[in-house]
Scaffold this motif. Structure first.
Motif, short mmCIF file in Angstrom:
data_model
loop_
_atom_site.label_atom_id
_atom_site.label_comp_id
_atom_site.label_asym_id
_atom_site.label_seq_id
_atom_site.Cartn_x
_atom_site.Cartn_y
_atom_site.Cartn_z
N VAL A 164 38.34 46.67 38.10
CA VAL A 164 38.37 45.28 38.55
C VAL A 164 38.67 45.26 40.04
O VAL A 164 39.67 45.82 40.49
N LEU A 165 37.80 44.59 40.81
CA LEU A 165 37.96 44.51 42.26
C LEU A 165 38.11 43.05 42.68
O LEU A 165 37.43 42.17 42.17
N LEU A 166 38.99 42.83 43.65
CA LEU A 166 39.18 41.51 44.25
C LEU A 166 38.33 41.42 45.51
O LEU A 166 38.33 42.35 46.32
N ILE A 167 37.58 40.33 45.66
CA ILE A 167 36.73 40.19 46.85
C ILE A 167 37.04 38.88 47.56
O ILE A 167 37.89 38.11 47.12
N ASP A 168 36.30 38.63 48.64
CA ASP A 168 36.44 37.40 49.43
C ASP A 168 37.88 37.25 49.92
O ASP A 168 38.61 36.34 49.53
N MET A 169 38.26 38.12 50.84
CA MET A 169 39.67 38.27 51.21
C MET A 169 40.07 37.46 52.44
O MET A 169 41.20 37.57 52.91
N ASP A 170 39.16 36.64 52.99
CA ASP A 170 39.48 35.95 54.24
C ASP A 170 40.57 34.89 54.06
O ASP A 170 41.16 34.45 55.05
#
Length: 517
Positions: A262-268
């Motif tokens: 599981v990866l977390l994206i959209d970190m801005d």
């Protein structure tokens, strides 16, 4: 003035190139020189000397559209440190590509089986891209699994960051297409959420969400009744600074499953702050935006509003570690206050008051916010606390809440029964005597110490001051006909718990029970 660098600049032609550039610059504004390297294929040390002399003469000179090969030469020789240098970006077309995520700052598209690109809304997004790269690297260093951008590209009139997400599927897609995986998605989603919120960020590395929320509340002063506006601002200001991480846009399109990881994206949107700010953005993503138009969630996440409601409720229950509806509603109400504040401000700033739909949404959200402000006195919450009316009929709810908090412990049956007896005796005593003949609330807090393992249960109420420990113990050796009715509850609690303490502080009775396991 723009000057084009073409072909090769080496020992054979460096002098001629320099002469030509100086001729073009003769009489030009010395503070506005741009060398366009789009057609530059090669540069040697002779060409670098030309560039250096130009830099000394024209202090604000910059170089744009530099190929990767030329950029490497400039970088290794230190020129990128003394001259602003912009790479040439390859062009990516997202026409017809699958949209896999959309946030406040950009949209994510899958451009092939292995890669995705985040296209930024801001046409001048290079600073935004650099910020997101930096915070994503910080998150990865701190133990949050995420994808790091490996390339920057041009997409139409804007820029994009390219990430490798091999065969990845968003949680939104899984929920939409595999409903039998709902509980699995909730479990993984909450596990990642807790991992984020447990991560302590070095001071000053990320924006403080508290300050942002206070700005929202200040904006609302002109759009709420005076008393409500003041209370909203006071609630936001009362939330303490917290250096634990929050994602800021944590919804199911920003969680990707890649090869069972599981990866977390959209970190801005990464920030620090109290979890209530995270829960507010989650509420908006699943409920708030779509309350009046259920098609919004379908367009945004790919699943219907009923599933969004179910997912949100299961997520909040799992995050708090309770099935107690009173506790879930309490925390949801706090999140809704922050969430509606953000929605109203966002709509007004986007000219929502100028359209019928926008006015209807703002009116609805404002009505909900005002009702919540009437009954909520703090945005803080403790998952290990339950507040409810001190009434005998609520005993079962109290007992169930305590048992939930103990469920993760290997609690011996005898200790479990003894804790249950003590909880019953104390709560019933508060229910019968603390507020009579009026009514009032009681708070039950359950805390677990790991070394040595022990359970501490605290009862708080605002009833008449009363120290039950000061009462004389009954003589249990007397025969039945000589014994008084009553008094055994506190006596049993003293006998079966390892430690008891009472104090009256800030208008509250505070009784603490401790049991070693």
């Amino acid at each position: 003035m723009d000057i084009s660098l073409i072909g090769r600049i080496d020992s054979n032609n460096a002098a001629a190139v320099e002469k030509d550039i100086l001729a073009q610059l003769d009489g030009a504004n010395a503070g506005a020189v741009t060398l366009d390297a789009a057609l530059l294929q090669y540069i040697s040390s002779a060409g670098l000397r030309v560039v250096l002399r130009l830099k000394k003469a024209y202090k604000n000179m910059r170089i744009i559209n530099v190929s990767s090969e030329v950029y490497e030469i400039l970088d290794m020789t230190g020129f990128t440190e003394m001259i602003p240098v912009e790479k040439a970006y390859r062009i990516v077309d997202v026409e017809g590509c699958e949209e896999i995520g959309r946030g406040a700052n950009g949209t994510i598209y899958r451009i092939d089986q292995d890669n995705v690109v985040k296209v930024y809304n801001n046409a001048d997004a290079l600073a935004d891209i650099q910020h997101e790269r930096e915070v994503a690297k910080l998150a990865l260093i701190l133990g949050i699994p995420t994808a790091i951008s490996y390339d920057v590209v041009r997409v139409g009139e804007s820029y994009g960051s390219v990430f490798e997400l091999l065969n990845a599927r968003s949680f939104s897609k899984i929920l939409a297409n595999e409903p039998d995986k709902l509980d699995w998605c909730v479990s993984e989603y909450v596990e990642m959420l807790k991992r984020i919120h447990e991560t302590l960020v070095p001071a000053g590395k990320l924006p403080d969400m508290r300050e942002t929320a206070i700005d929202w509340a200040r904006f609302m002063q002109d759009h709420l009744p005076e008393a409500a506006g003041k209370k909203l601002l006071a609630l936001m200001e009362a939330v303490p600074h917290d250096d634990h991480m929050i994602h800021g846009d944590y919804h199911t399109k920003n969680l990707e499953l890649q090869n069972d990881e599981v990866l977390l994206i959209d970190m801005d949107t990464l920030a620090v702050g109290h979890p209530v700010f995270e829960l507010a953005s989650m509420y908006n993503a699943f409920i708030g935006f779509s309350e009046l138009d259920h098609e919004i969630i379908k367009r945004f996440q790919g699943f219907d509003f009923a599933l969004a409601q179910t997912f949100w409720h299961k997520t909040l229950s799992s995050y708090l570690g309770t099935t107690n509806e009173r506790k879930i509603r309490e925390v949801e109400d706090k999140a809704r206050i922050v969430g509606y504040t953000r929605l109203i401000r966002r709509s007004i700033r986007r000219k929502g008051l100028e359209s019928e739909t926008g006015r209807a949404e703002i009116a609805y959200w404002t009505e909900q916010l005002l009702a919540l402000l009437d009954r909520v006195d703090t945005l803080l919450f403790n998952a290990n606390e339950l507040e409810l009316e001190a009434a005998p009929e609520n005993l079962a709810e109290v007992q169930a809440f305590v048992e939930e908090r103990l469920s993760a412990l290997d609690c011996p049956p005898k200790a479990l029964m003894q804790i249950g007896v003590a909880v019953e005796e104390i709560f019933v005593n508060i229910a019968h005597y603390a507020y009579q003949p009026e009514e009032g609330s009681a708070t039950i807090r359950v805390e677990v110490d790991e070394e040595p393992v022990a359970v501490t249960i605290t009862f708080l109420d605002h009833g008449v001051p009363y120290d039950p420990l000061a009462r004389e113990d009954p003589d249990v050796t007397l025969p039945a006909e000589e014994r008084d009715i009553g008094g055994l509850g506190i006596f049993m609690t003293k006998e079966i718990m390892d430690d008891l303490a009472y104090e009256y502080k800030d208008g509250q009775n505070i009784l603490t029970l401790k049991k070693k396991l």
